[in-house]
Write a protein that holds these residues in place. Structure first.
Motif, PDB file in Angstrom:
ATOM      1  N   LYS A  18      53.142 179.741  80.479  1.00 25.70           N
ATOM      2  CA  LYS A  18      52.500 179.328  81.731  1.00 25.70           C
ATOM      3  C   LYS A  18      52.966 177.923  82.106  1.00 25.70           C
ATOM      4  O   LYS A  18      53.552 177.211  81.310  1.00 25.70           O
ATOM      5  CB  LYS A  18      50.967 179.322  81.598  1.00 25.70           C
ATOM      6  CG  LYS A  18      50.359 180.641  81.168  1.00 25.70           C
ATOM      7  CD  LYS A  18      50.471 181.704  82.219  1.00 25.70           C
ATOM      8  CE  LYS A  18      49.915 183.025  81.702  1.00 25.70           C
ATOM      9  NZ  LYS A  18      50.232 184.140  82.568  1.00 25.70           N
ATOM     10  N   PHE A  40      51.483 183.347  75.316  1.00 22.07           N
ATOM     11  CA  PHE A  40      51.520 183.198  76.764  1.00 22.07           C
ATOM     12  C   PHE A  40      52.586 182.175  77.119  1.00 22.07           C
ATOM     13  O   PHE A  40      52.855 181.253  76.342  1.00 22.07           O
ATOM     14  CB  PHE A  40      50.183 182.656  77.299  1.00 22.07           C
ATOM     15  CG  PHE A  40      49.114 183.687  77.518  1.00 22.07           C
ATOM     16  CD1 PHE A  40      49.301 184.714  78.425  1.00 22.07           C
ATOM     17  CD2 PHE A  40      47.914 183.597  76.850  1.00 22.07           C
ATOM     18  CE1 PHE A  40      48.306 185.648  78.650  1.00 22.07           C
ATOM     19  CE2 PHE A  40      46.914 184.523  77.063  1.00 22.07           C
ATOM     20  CZ  PHE A  40      47.105 185.554  77.961  1.00 22.07           C
ATOM     21  N   ARG A  45      48.583 187.862  89.842  1.00 22.34           N
ATOM     22  CA  ARG A  45      48.642 188.807  88.722  1.00 22.34           C
ATOM     23  C   ARG A  45      48.624 188.112  87.369  1.00 22.34           C
ATOM     24  O   ARG A  45      48.995 188.705  86.372  1.00 22.34           O
ATOM     25  CB  ARG A  45      49.907 189.649  88.857  1.00 22.34           C
ATOM     26  CG  ARG A  45      49.921 190.431  90.166  1.00 22.34           C
ATOM     27  CD  ARG A  45      51.023 191.417  90.226  1.00 22.34           C
ATOM     28  NE  ARG A  45      50.826 192.389  89.159  1.00 22.34           N
ATOM     29  CZ  ARG A  45      51.786 193.142  88.676  1.00 22.34           C
ATOM     30  NH1 ARG A  45      52.993 193.053  89.134  1.00 22.34           N
ATOM     31  NH2 ARG A  45      51.541 194.001  87.711  1.00 22.34           N
ATOM     32  N   SER A  46      48.232 186.863  87.335  1.00 21.68           N
ATOM     33  CA  SER A  46      48.328 186.075  86.113  1.00 21.68           C
ATOM     34  C   SER A  46      46.974 185.907  85.429  1.00 21.68           C
ATOM     35  O   SER A  46      45.981 185.594  86.066  1.00 21.68           O
ATOM     36  CB  SER A  46      48.906 184.699  86.450  1.00 21.68           C
ATOM     37  OG  SER A  46      49.044 183.934  85.283  1.00 21.68           O
ATOM     38  N   THR A  47      46.967 186.084  84.123  1.00 20.75           N
ATOM     39  CA  THR A  47      45.823 185.712  83.308  1.00 20.75           C
ATOM     40  C   THR A  47      46.141 184.321  82.778  1.00 20.75           C
ATOM     41  O   THR A  47      47.111 184.137  82.050  1.00 20.75           O
ATOM     42  CB  THR A  47      45.611 186.701  82.150  1.00 20.75           C
ATOM     43  OG1 THR A  47      45.403 187.994  82.698  1.00 20.75           O
ATOM     44  CG2 THR A  47      44.416 186.302  81.297  1.00 20.75           C
ATOM     45  N   ASP A  48      45.351 183.356  83.191  1.00 15.90           N
ATOM     46  CA  ASP A  48      45.678 181.963  82.882  1.00 15.90           C
ATOM     47  C   ASP A  48      44.391 181.166  82.698  1.00 15.90           C
ATOM     48  O   ASP A  48      43.337 181.755  82.433  1.00 15.90           O
ATOM     49  CB  ASP A  48      46.584 181.376  83.974  1.00 15.90           C
ATOM     50  CG  ASP A  48      46.096 181.655  85.385  1.00 15.90           C
ATOM     51  OD1 ASP A  48      44.862 181.631  85.604  1.00 15.90           O
ATOM     52  OD2 ASP A  48      46.928 181.904  86.274  1.00 15.90           O
ATOM     53  N   GLY A  52      49.909 180.706  85.867  1.00 20.12           N
ATOM     54  CA  GLY A  52      51.142 181.457  85.996  1.00 20.12           C
ATOM     55  C   GLY A  52      51.759 181.230  87.367  1.00 20.12           C
ATOM     56  O   GLY A  52      51.065 180.867  88.315  1.00 20.12           O
ATOM     57  N   ASP A  53      53.058 181.437  87.482  1.00 20.72           N
ATOM     58  CA  ASP A  53      53.740 181.250  88.762  1.00 20.72           C
ATOM     59  C   ASP A  53      53.460 182.385  89.738  1.00 20.72           C
ATOM     60  O   ASP A  53      53.792 182.287  90.913  1.00 20.72           O
ATOM     61  CB  ASP A  53      55.248 181.103  88.552  1.00 20.72           C
ATOM     62  CG  ASP A  53      55.619 179.729  88.032  1.00 20.72           C
ATOM     63  OD1 ASP A  53      54.721 178.881  87.864  1.00 20.72           O
ATOM     64  OD2 ASP A  53      56.824 179.493  87.799  1.00 20.72           O
ATOM     65  N   ASN A  54      52.886 183.468  89.254  1.00 21.11           N
ATOM     66  CA  ASN A  54      52.489 184.586  90.097  1.00 21.11           C
ATOM     67  C   ASN A  54      50.969 184.714  89.975  1.00 21.11           C
ATOM     68  O   ASN A  54      50.454 185.595  89.292  1.00 21.11           O
ATOM     69  CB  ASN A  54      53.199 185.869  89.644  1.00 21.11           C
ATOM     70  CG  ASN A  54      52.920 187.038  90.545  1.00 21.11           C
ATOM     71  OD1 ASN A  54      52.214 186.925  91.542  1.00 21.11           O
ATOM     72  ND2 ASN A  54      53.458 188.179  90.189  1.00 21.11           N
ATOM     73  N   PRO A  55      50.238 183.807  90.623  1.00 16.50           N
ATOM     74  CA  PRO A  55      48.802 183.695  90.351  1.00 16.50           C
ATOM     75  C   PRO A  55      47.971 184.927  90.675  1.00 16.50           C
ATOM     76  O   PRO A  55      46.926 185.127  90.078  1.00 16.50           O
ATOM     77  CB  PRO A  55      48.369 182.501  91.190  1.00 16.50           C
ATOM     78  CG  PRO A  55      49.421 182.341  92.221  1.00 16.50           C
ATOM     79  CD  PRO A  55      50.694 182.862  91.627  1.00 16.50           C
ATOM     80  N   MET A 107      55.347 185.038  84.690  1.00 15.37           N
ATOM     81  CA  MET A 107      55.888 183.822  85.265  1.00 15.37           C
ATOM     82  C   MET A 107      56.902 184.129  86.360  1.00 15.37           C
ATOM     83  O   MET A 107      57.682 183.276  86.712  1.00 15.37           O
ATOM     84  CB  MET A 107      56.528 182.974  84.173  1.00 15.37           C
ATOM     85  CG  MET A 107      55.509 182.246  83.313  1.00 15.37           C
ATOM     86  SD  MET A 107      54.574 180.975  84.176  1.00 15.37           S
ATOM     87  CE  MET A 107      55.845 179.819  84.580  1.00 15.37           C
ATOM     88  N   GLY A 112      42.181 185.257  91.019  1.00 13.65           N
ATOM     89  CA  GLY A 112      42.822 185.663  89.771  1.00 13.65           C
ATOM     90  C   GLY A 112      42.504 187.107  89.436  1.00 13.65           C
ATOM     91  O   GLY A 112      41.849 187.814  90.210  1.00 13.65           O
TER      92      GLY A 112
END
Length: 133
Positions: free
Chosen positions: A43, A41, A100-103, A95-98, A1, A75
């Motif tokens: 998110k 998680f 590097r985010s697994t979401d 995630g706020d850091n898309p 995040m 992603g």
């Protein structure tokens, strides 16, 4: 995040039973991972129940309303475009850091019963104390 939350920071949660049905777009939530290995998680909610979510060329739409222009890169799985439908009790989270985010781009919408709470207050480290926005 990152940049909202960094590794090693602790947050207080408002339990989900206190806000069920009152989550809003933009809330930061903690939920149980949907598949093994089990974990947690944190998110940001971007898609609400019963919404159609479309990611097209880096733009995010909810029910044809442009939410985020030129923000969402590919992603972790390399996916840049997609369509999802949130059921009556599901939320789409990012995630706020898309980059590097697994979401939800990877695992789909999150059922409300998996959400344990909304991040409310950052309490650790003390110099970072404050509301989670």
């Amino acid at each position: 995040m990152t940049p909202t939350l960094e590794d090693g920071q602790y947050v207080l949660l408002m339990p989900s039973f206190l806000h069920r049905g009152r989550l809003q777009r933009g809330d930061v939530v903690v939920f149980r991972q949907l598949t093994p290995p089990w974990g947690w998680f944190i998110k940001r909610v971007v898609g609400m129940p019963d919404e159609s979510i479309v990611l097209d060329g880096g733009r995010l739409y909810a029910d044809d309303l442009l939410l985020i222009p030129d923000y969402i890169p590919a992603g972790p799985d390399g996916k840049i475009n997609g369509n999802w439908w949130n059921g009556p009790d599901e939320y789409f989270v990012l995630g706020d850091n898309p980059a590097r985010s697994t979401d939800s781009r990877a695992f789909g919408p999150v059922p409300a019963d998996r959400i344990i709470g909304r991040a409310w207050l950052r309490i650790w480290p003390p110099k970072e104390w404050g509301r989670v926005r």
